[in-house]
Design a protein around this motif. Structure first.
Motif, PDB file in Angstrom:
ATOM      1  N   VAL A   1       0.812  -1.220   0.000  1.00  0.00           N
ATOM      2  CA  VAL A   1       0.000   0.000   0.000  1.00  0.00           C
ATOM      3  C   VAL A   1       0.844   1.268   0.000  1.00  0.00           C
ATOM      4  O   VAL A   1       0.411   2.296  -0.501  1.00  0.00           O
ATOM      5  CB  VAL A   1      -1.014   0.029   1.165  1.00  0.00           C
ATOM      6  N   PHE A   2       2.045   1.217   0.606  1.00  0.00           N
ATOM      7  CA  PHE A   2       2.932   2.368   0.639  1.00  0.00           C
ATOM      8  C   PHE A   2       4.372   1.911   0.472  1.00  0.00           C
ATOM      9  O   PHE A   2       4.693   0.744   0.687  1.00  0.00           O
ATOM     10  CB  PHE A   2       2.849   3.123   1.983  1.00  0.00           C
TER      11      PHE A   2
ATOM     12  N   GLU B   1      10.528   9.649   1.880  1.00  0.00           N
ATOM     13  CA  GLU B   1       9.265   9.941   1.205  1.00  0.00           C
ATOM     14  C   GLU B   1       8.335   8.750   1.368  1.00  0.00           C
ATOM     15  O   GLU B   1       8.735   7.611   1.130  1.00  0.00           O
ATOM     16  CB  GLU B   1       9.502  10.203  -0.278  1.00  0.00           C
ATOM     17  N   LEU B   2       7.117   9.027   1.783  1.00  0.00           N
ATOM     18  CA  LEU B   2       6.091   7.999   1.851  1.00  0.00           C
ATOM     19  C   LEU B   2       5.305   8.110   0.544  1.00  0.00           C
ATOM     20  O   LEU B   2       4.707   9.151   0.260  1.00  0.00           O
ATOM     21  CB  LEU B   2       5.187   8.222   3.066  1.00  0.00           C
ATOM     22  N   LYS B   3       5.357   7.024  -0.238  1.00  0.00           N
ATOM     23  CA  LYS B   3       4.727   7.033  -1.568  1.00  0.00           C
ATOM     24  C   LYS B   3       3.597   6.015  -1.631  1.00  0.00           C
ATOM     25  O   LYS B   3       3.611   5.009  -0.924  1.00  0.00           O
ATOM     26  CB  LYS B   3       5.764   6.677  -2.634  1.00  0.00           C
ATOM     27  N   ASP B   4       2.648   6.283  -2.530  1.00  0.00           N
ATOM     28  CA  ASP B   4       1.582   5.314  -2.753  1.00  0.00           C
ATOM     29  C   ASP B   4       2.052   4.267  -3.765  1.00  0.00           C
ATOM     30  O   ASP B   4       3.202   4.300  -4.219  1.00  0.00           O
ATOM     31  CB  ASP B   4       0.283   6.005  -3.183  1.00  0.00           C
ATOM     32  N   THR B   5       1.178   3.353  -4.137  1.00  0.00           N
ATOM     33  CA  THR B   5       1.557   2.267  -5.037  1.00  0.00           C
ATOM     34  C   THR B   5       1.862   2.742  -6.456  1.00  0.00           C
ATOM     35  O   THR B   5       2.500   2.035  -7.213  1.00  0.00           O
ATOM     36  CB  THR B   5       0.455   1.185  -5.094  1.00  0.00           C
ATOM     37  N   GLU B   6       1.427   3.955  -6.792  1.00  0.00           N
ATOM     38  CA  GLU B   6       1.714   4.520  -8.108  1.00  0.00           C
ATOM     39  C   GLU B   6       3.013   5.322  -8.116  1.00  0.00           C
ATOM     40  O   GLU B   6       3.387   5.885  -9.138  1.00  0.00           O
ATOM     41  CB  GLU B   6       0.556   5.430  -8.547  1.00  0.00           C
TER      42      GLU B   6
END
Length: 167
Positions: free
Chosen positions: A26-27, A41-46
């Protein structure tokens, strides 16, 4: 909802996947190596950046800032006037304050707002040493924010331990 985080992300330049309790990615916590200060950096799946976590430099006290869309979302500092050694305060941009307390280095702590539990962070549910859970208790709470807070306070506690061991 529980989110699983791998502890190995605390080294500079390392990445960590964050999964939900069903094992879905999920992240991503993306550690940015070769920067003057710690940046994650906390990123989403995209691959979109949801929250940037930065070490605050040249402040009177150690702090980390959380930014969303290049605007400050929160500042995290150790709570100095507390009987609890592992106690941090998260000041959100609009002035709301969250309290983080417990055994940070053991990955056993909680995040509260005005005495109401928002999230529990624990290693007790997992036998794998590098894994801890961020259980978001309040349905309307922002999981990305609470995961970022957990990552920051652990990172700050680890750095403080290293500094006191060094001298």
């Amino acid at each position: 909802m529980k989110y699983l985080v791998r502890d190995k992300m605390l080294a500079i330049g390392d990445d960590a996947l964050v999964e939900d309790e069903d094992g879905r990615h999920v992240f991503l916590v993306d550690g940015k190596a070769l920067r003057f200060r710690d940046t994650l950096e906390l990123k989403d799946t995209e691959g979109r950046i949801l929250i940037t976590l930065r070490e605050k430099l040249f402040g009177l006290r150690d702090a980390m800032t959380l930014e969303r869309d290049e605007r400050r979302l929160a500042v995290i500092r150790r709570k100095r006037l507390s009987l609890l050694r592992n106690h941090f305060r998260v000041t959100l941009a609009e002035g709301t304050e969250l309290d983080v307390s417990g055994r940070i280095l053991d990955r056993e702590f909680k995040v509260d707002y005005d005495g109401e539990l928002l999230a529990l962070i624990s290693r007790q549910w997992y036998r794998i040493r590098e894994t801890y859970a961020v259980e978001v208790v309040r349905e309307e709470a922002d999981p990305a924010l609470l995961i970022a807070v957990a990552v920051c306070v652990i990172r700050m506690a680890e750095k403080e331990r290293e500094a006191s061991a060094a001298g």
